[in-house]
Motif scaffolding. Structure first.
Motif, PDB file in Angstrom:
ATOM      1  N   LYS A   1       0.602  -0.936  -0.497  1.00 50.13           N
ATOM      2  CA  LYS A   1      -0.076   0.278  -0.317  1.00 50.13           C
ATOM      3  C   LYS A   1       0.813   1.571   0.134  1.00 50.13           C
ATOM      4  N   ASP A   2       2.479   1.022   0.039  1.00 48.49           N
ATOM      5  CA  ASP A   2       2.972   2.421   0.422  1.00 48.49           C
ATOM      6  C   ASP A   2       3.487   2.506  -0.907  1.00 48.49           C
ATOM      7  N   GLY A   3       3.328   1.599  -1.785  1.00 42.68           N
ATOM      8  CA  GLY A   3       3.944   1.655  -2.916  1.00 42.68           C
ATOM      9  C   GLY A   3       5.056   1.323  -3.293  1.00 42.68           C
ATOM     10  N   LEU A   4       5.807   0.542  -2.162  1.00 42.55           N
ATOM     11  CA  LEU A   4       6.927  -0.133  -1.993  1.00 42.55           C
ATOM     12  C   LEU A   4       6.460  -1.742  -3.090  1.00 42.55           C
ATOM     13  N   TYR A   5       7.565  -2.375  -3.865  1.00 41.34           N
ATOM     14  CA  TYR A   5       7.805  -4.093  -4.089  1.00 41.34           C
ATOM     15  C   TYR A   5       8.092  -4.918  -3.217  1.00 41.34           C
ATOM     16  N   SER A   6       7.499  -5.824  -2.586  1.00 42.31           N
ATOM     17  CA  SER A   6       7.887  -6.636  -1.933  1.00 42.31           C
ATOM     18  C   SER A   6       8.796  -8.046  -2.609  1.00 42.31           C
ATOM     19  N   ALA A   7       9.552  -8.393  -2.684  1.00 45.43           N
ATOM     20  CA  ALA A   7       9.650  -9.834  -3.371  1.00 45.43           C
ATOM     21  C   ALA A   7      10.087 -10.770  -2.497  1.00 45.43           C
ATOM     22  N   ARG A   8      10.014 -12.087  -2.655  1.00 42.90           N
ATOM     23  CA  ARG A   8      10.232 -12.685  -1.478  1.00 42.90           C
ATOM     24  C   ARG A   8      10.271 -14.247  -2.400  1.00 42.90           C
ATOM     25  N   TYR A   9      10.531 -15.420  -0.939  1.00 47.81           N
ATOM     26  CA  TYR A   9      10.952 -16.538  -1.465  1.00 47.81           C
ATOM     27  C   TYR A   9      11.477 -16.861  -0.287  1.00 47.81           C
ATOM     28  N   TYR A  10      11.236 -18.719  -0.106  1.00 42.87           N
ATOM     29  CA  TYR A  10      11.497 -19.673   0.538  1.00 42.87           C
ATOM     30  C   TYR A  10      13.026 -20.066   0.196  1.00 42.87           C
ATOM     31  N   ALA A  11      14.001 -19.809   1.093  1.00 42.43           N
ATOM     32  CA  ALA A  11      15.439 -20.311   1.216  1.00 42.43           C
ATOM     33  C   ALA A  11      15.324 -21.725   1.262  1.00 42.43           C
ATOM     34  N   LYS A  12      16.308 -22.559   1.006  1.00 43.54           N
ATOM     35  CA  LYS A  12      16.513 -24.206   1.251  1.00 43.54           C
ATOM     36  C   LYS A  12      16.085 -24.142   2.670  1.00 43.54           C
ATOM     37  N   ASN A  13      16.392 -24.150   3.440  1.00 46.13           N
ATOM     38  CA  ASN A  13      15.839 -23.757   5.135  1.00 46.13           C
ATOM     39  C   ASN A  13      14.435 -23.218   6.272  1.00 46.13           C
TER      40      ASN A  13
ATOM     41  N   ALA B   1      18.572 -13.358  -6.043  1.00 43.51           N
ATOM     42  CA  ALA B   1      18.635 -14.861  -4.505  1.00 43.51           C
ATOM     43  C   ALA B   1      18.609 -15.598  -4.942  1.00 43.51           C
ATOM     44  N   ARG B   2      17.412 -15.895  -6.357  1.00 35.02           N
ATOM     45  CA  ARG B   2      17.409 -17.739  -6.327  1.00 35.02           C
ATOM     46  C   ARG B   2      18.064 -18.762  -6.678  1.00 35.02           C
ATOM     47  N   TYR B   3      18.972 -17.583  -7.713  1.00 31.18           N
ATOM     48  CA  TYR B   3      19.651 -18.271  -8.541  1.00 31.18           C
ATOM     49  C   TYR B   3      21.083 -18.472  -7.615  1.00 31.18           C
ATOM     50  N   GLU B   4      21.678 -17.931  -6.721  1.00 31.88           N
ATOM     51  CA  GLU B   4      22.126 -18.006  -5.296  1.00 31.88           C
ATOM     52  C   GLU B   4      21.640 -19.055  -5.140  1.00 31.88           C
TER      53      GLU B   4
ATOM     54  N   GLU C   1      11.464   0.804  -4.729  1.00 31.90           N
ATOM     55  CA  GLU C   1      10.926   1.582  -5.403  1.00 31.90           C
ATOM     56  C   GLU C   1      11.045   0.934  -6.432  1.00 31.90           C
ATOM     57  N   THR C   2      11.556  -0.084  -7.351  1.00 37.51           N
ATOM     58  CA  THR C   2      10.514   0.009  -8.530  1.00 37.51           C
ATOM     59  C   THR C   2      11.049  -1.882  -8.991  1.00 37.51           C
ATOM     60  N   LEU C   3       9.692  -1.685  -9.756  1.00 40.25           N
ATOM     61  CA  LEU C   3       9.317  -3.684 -10.230  1.00 40.25           C
ATOM     62  C   LEU C   3      10.019  -3.877 -11.229  1.00 40.25           C
ATOM     63  N   PRO C   4      11.476  -2.980 -11.679  1.00 37.51           N
ATOM     64  CA  PRO C   4      12.232  -4.297 -12.342  1.00 37.51           C
ATOM     65  C   PRO C   4      13.511  -4.974 -10.653  1.00 37.51           C
ATOM     66  N   LYS C   5      13.898  -3.173 -10.339  1.00 33.99           N
ATOM     67  CA  LYS C   5      14.303  -3.740  -9.221  1.00 33.99           C
ATOM     68  C   LYS C   5      14.460  -4.625  -8.464  1.00 33.99           C
ATOM     69  N   ALA C   6      13.487  -4.781  -7.688  1.00 30.33           N
ATOM     70  CA  ALA C   6      12.865  -6.292  -7.673  1.00 30.33           C
ATOM     71  C   ALA C   6      12.346  -7.327  -7.952  1.00 30.33           C
ATOM     72  N   LYS C   7      12.525  -7.325  -9.382  1.00 27.96           N
ATOM     73  CA  LYS C   7      12.479  -8.511  -9.998  1.00 27.96           C
ATOM     74  C   LYS C   7      13.933  -9.441 -10.727  1.00 27.96           C
TER      75      LYS C   7
END
Length: 198
Positions: free
Chosen positions: A18-30, A51-54, A39-45
């Motif tokens: 709601k504050d305009g920020l893009y949240s990016a999240r995933y679940y690690a192996k643990n 992070a997923r690659y690593e 602040e932007t969608l491309p940065k989040a992507k």
């Protein structure tokens, strides 16, 4: 799939708050959830893809109990591996002799400015200013890299100052011409003596 505030899909693992920020999240192996805001969608992507690659390629295990030793080992082998050999050697020496004895066994997330300052304080009486500066640079560079790679949230060197002056050029004593001649004579004499004994 998450959506932005206008109802448009952002992609798997991303949504707009709601504050305009893009949240990016995933679940690690643990099974621990990793999340970051942008602040932007491309940065989040981009962050999410990296992070997923690593995570997929086991580039680094970012466990909550990661020690400074473990991070230094990864950092020297994978992040600053392309530096000149002399620079790497300086980093390794300052870490082994000065940084590791104070904070090496600590969880990297627990390192505070007072611990970093303690490393420098212990060097004050026995090391030259230039060597202490090398330790300061090594510790600062290594920990800044940990922040940039999301290993820690805050740089523990923030506010830590190095104040011991490096020897000024006018403090360095140079040999006079007369002293240089005497030195060269003594060196030539010792060379002659050495060649007679062999």
């Amino acid at each position: 799939m998450g959506k932005n505030l206008k109802g448009k899909e952002c992609g798997k693992g991303i949504y707009q708050r709601k504050d305009g920020l893009y949240s990016a999240r995933y679940y690690a192996k643990n099974s621990k959830r990793k999340e970051k805001y942008f602040e932007t969608l491309p940065k989040a992507k981009n962050w999410l893809a990296d992070a997923r690659y690593e995570e997929r390629h086991n580039l680094i295990v970012t466990s909550p109990d990661m020690t400074v030793d473990k991070w230094f080992e990864y950092w020297i082998e994978n992040i600053v591996c392309d530096l000149a050999s002399n620079t790497k050697r300086n980093y390794q020496e300052r870490y082994k002799w000065n940084i590791q004895p104070v904070i090496g066994a600590m969880c990297i997330d627990d390192v505070k400015p007072m611990h970093c300052k303690a490393v420098l304080n212990r060097m004050e009486t026995t090391y030259a200013g230039s060597t202490i500066r090398q330790a300061y640079i090594t510790m600062g560079t290594m920990l800044k890299s940990a922040v940039m790679n999301d290993i820690i949230a805050k740089h523990p060197m923030n506010g830590v100052r190095y104040t011991k002056p490096v020897r000024a050029v006018d403090d360095i004593k140079y040999l006079t011409v007369d002293e240089q001649e005497k030195f060269l004579e003594a060196a030539a004499q010792s060379r002659v003596l050495a060649s007679r004994t062999t």
